[in-house]
Design an enzyme around this catalytic site. Structure first.
Site, PDB file in Angstrom:
ATOM      1  CE  LYS A  13      -1.170  -4.432   1.137  1.00  0.00           C
ATOM      2  NZ  LYS A  13      -1.558  -3.646  -0.065  1.00  0.00           N
ATOM      3  NE  ARG A  88       4.377  -0.780  -0.469  1.00  0.00           N
ATOM      4  CZ  ARG A  88       3.378  -0.436   0.335  1.00  0.00           C
ATOM      5  NH1 ARG A  88       3.296  -0.919   1.536  1.00  0.00           N
ATOM      6  NH2 ARG A  88       2.444   0.377  -0.101  1.00  0.00           N
ATOM      7  NE  ARG A 127      -8.533   4.253  -0.134  1.00  0.00           N
ATOM      8  CZ  ARG A 127      -7.630   3.306   0.110  1.00  0.00           C
ATOM      9  NH1 ARG A 127      -8.008   2.063   0.358  1.00  0.00           N
ATOM     10  NH2 ARG A 127      -6.354   3.567   0.098  1.00  0.00           N
ATOM     11  NE  ARG A 139      -3.176   6.795   2.509  1.00  0.00           N
ATOM     12  CZ  ARG A 139      -2.968   5.490   2.479  1.00  0.00           C
ATOM     13  NH1 ARG A 139      -3.750   4.674   3.157  1.00  0.00           N
ATOM     14  NH2 ARG A 139      -1.988   4.982   1.782  1.00  0.00           N
ATOM     15  NE  ARG A 150      -0.048   4.445  -2.373  1.00  0.00           N
ATOM     16  CZ  ARG A 150      -1.249   4.348  -1.811  1.00  0.00           C
ATOM     17  NH1 ARG A 150      -2.236   5.136  -2.192  1.00  0.00           N
ATOM     18  NH2 ARG A 150      -1.468   3.479  -0.862  1.00  0.00           N
TER      19      ARG A 150
HETATM   20  P1  AMP Z   1       0.570   1.897   2.369  1.00  0.00           P
HETATM   21  O1  AMP Z   1      -0.353   2.580   3.334  1.00  0.00           O
HETATM   22  O2  AMP Z   1       0.947   0.512   2.801  1.00  0.00           O
HETATM   23  O3  AMP Z   1       0.066   1.936   0.946  1.00  0.00           O
HETATM   24  O4  AMP Z   1       1.939   2.734   2.384  1.00  0.00           O
HETATM   25  C1  AMP Z   1       1.970   4.118   2.074  1.00  0.00           C
HETATM   26  C2  AMP Z   1       3.362   4.506   1.614  1.00  0.00           C
HETATM   27  O5  AMP Z   1       4.314   4.235   2.640  1.00  0.00           O
HETATM   28  C3  AMP Z   1       3.891   3.733   0.410  1.00  0.00           C
HETATM   29  O6  AMP Z   1       3.446   4.286  -0.813  1.00  0.00           O
HETATM   30  C4  AMP Z   1       5.403   3.897   0.589  1.00  0.00           C
HETATM   31  O7  AMP Z   1       5.840   5.192   0.234  1.00  0.00           O
HETATM   32  C5  AMP Z   1       5.534   3.764   2.096  1.00  0.00           C
HETATM   33  N1  AMP Z   1       5.705   2.341   2.507  1.00  0.00           N
HETATM   34  C6  AMP Z   1       4.847   1.603   3.281  1.00  0.00           C
HETATM   35  N2  AMP Z   1       5.327   0.364   3.469  1.00  0.00           N
HETATM   36  C7  AMP Z   1       6.510   0.307   2.802  1.00  0.00           C
HETATM   37  C8  AMP Z   1       7.482  -0.714   2.588  1.00  0.00           C
HETATM   38  N3  AMP Z   1       7.330  -1.955   3.122  1.00  0.00           N
HETATM   39  N4  AMP Z   1       8.573  -0.423   1.845  1.00  0.00           N
HETATM   40  C9  AMP Z   1       8.752   0.809   1.317  1.00  0.00           C
HETATM   41  N5  AMP Z   1       7.869   1.812   1.444  1.00  0.00           N
HETATM   42  C10 AMP Z   1       6.756   1.585   2.186  1.00  0.00           C
END
Ligand code: AMP
Length: 195
Positions: A13, A88, A127, A139, A150
């Site tokens: 994404k 989400r 990655r 990360r 996740r």
């Molecule tokens: P991402 O980089 O989008 O995978 O987000 C990293 C982390 O941020 C996720 O594993 C969640 O802990 C938190 N996070 C990001 N976006 C959301 C969301 N829309 N709702 C809840 N937690 C989020």
């Protein structure tokens, strides 16, 4: 153009959102990036979110909806945006519906990058290994064990967001396991017919 990119973590994404940002001149609104910035700056939200993010679980709906509500108000988002990593949960999707209805704006499409979980784990392990080999920090949430958490959060909470947009006639599915170029092409074809 107002777009939502859906799909599990690691589906690509972020890569697509960055490309679309350049193509359409609209910002990528990534709640993950915004939360990571908050953690780094040690803001009150960052302090609350840090441990949750490191565990691979989801931050509360209240926090992320608040972040997006503020971000959408900024001038660069007036003509469009790409939502990456939000909504989400169904509650977040409903909050977004209400937010957009109040502003009399609509989403043009919700594009789902469809991928299969085992291949995704292989991709993320790769990655992390590549980042490490290049001397970059990995990360914390790309650690394979955390990544599995996740993914579980995705299938438990986020997979239900897809039917929300399908019911609205906005959902478009793309094979996220194809190469980046093929995924880009498929998305461009969808957007050409949506605009
Ligand atoms: P991402 O980089 O989008 O995978 O987000 C990293 C982390 O941020 C996720 O594993 C969640 O802990 C938190 N996070 C990001 N976006 C959301 C969301 N829309 N709702 C809840 N937690 C989020």
């Amino acid at each position: 153009m107002r777009l939502i990119l859906l799909g599990p973590p690691g589906a690509g994404k972020g890569t697509q959102a960055t490309r679309l940002t350049e193509k359409y001149g609209i910002p990528q609104l990534s709640t993950g990036d915004m939360l990571r910035a908050a953690v780094k700056a040690q803001t009150p939200i960052g302090l609350k979110a840090r441990a949750v993010m490191e565990s691979g679980a989801l931050v509360s709906d209240e926090i992320v909806v608040g972040i997006i509500a503020d971000r959408i108000e900024e001038p660069d988002a007036h003509n469009g945006f790409i939502l990456d990593g939000f909504p989400r949960t169904v509650a977040q999707a409903e909050a977004l519906d209400a937010l957009l209805a109040r502003k009399h704006i609509r989403i043009d499409a919700a594009i789902e990058l469809v991928v299969d979980a085992p291949k995704l784990i292989a991709r993320i392990v790769n990655r992390a290994a590549q980042a490490q080999a290049a001397g970059h920090a990995v990360r914390k949430d790309d650690d394979p064990e955390v990544f599995k958490t996740r993914l579980e959060a995705y299938f438990r909470d986020t997979a239900a967001v897809t039917p929300h947009y399908r019911a609205k006639g906005l959902l478009r599915e793309v094979d996220g396991m194809a190469g980046i170029g093929a995924v880009s092409k498929a998305i461009d074809a969808i957007l050409a017919s949506a605009s």
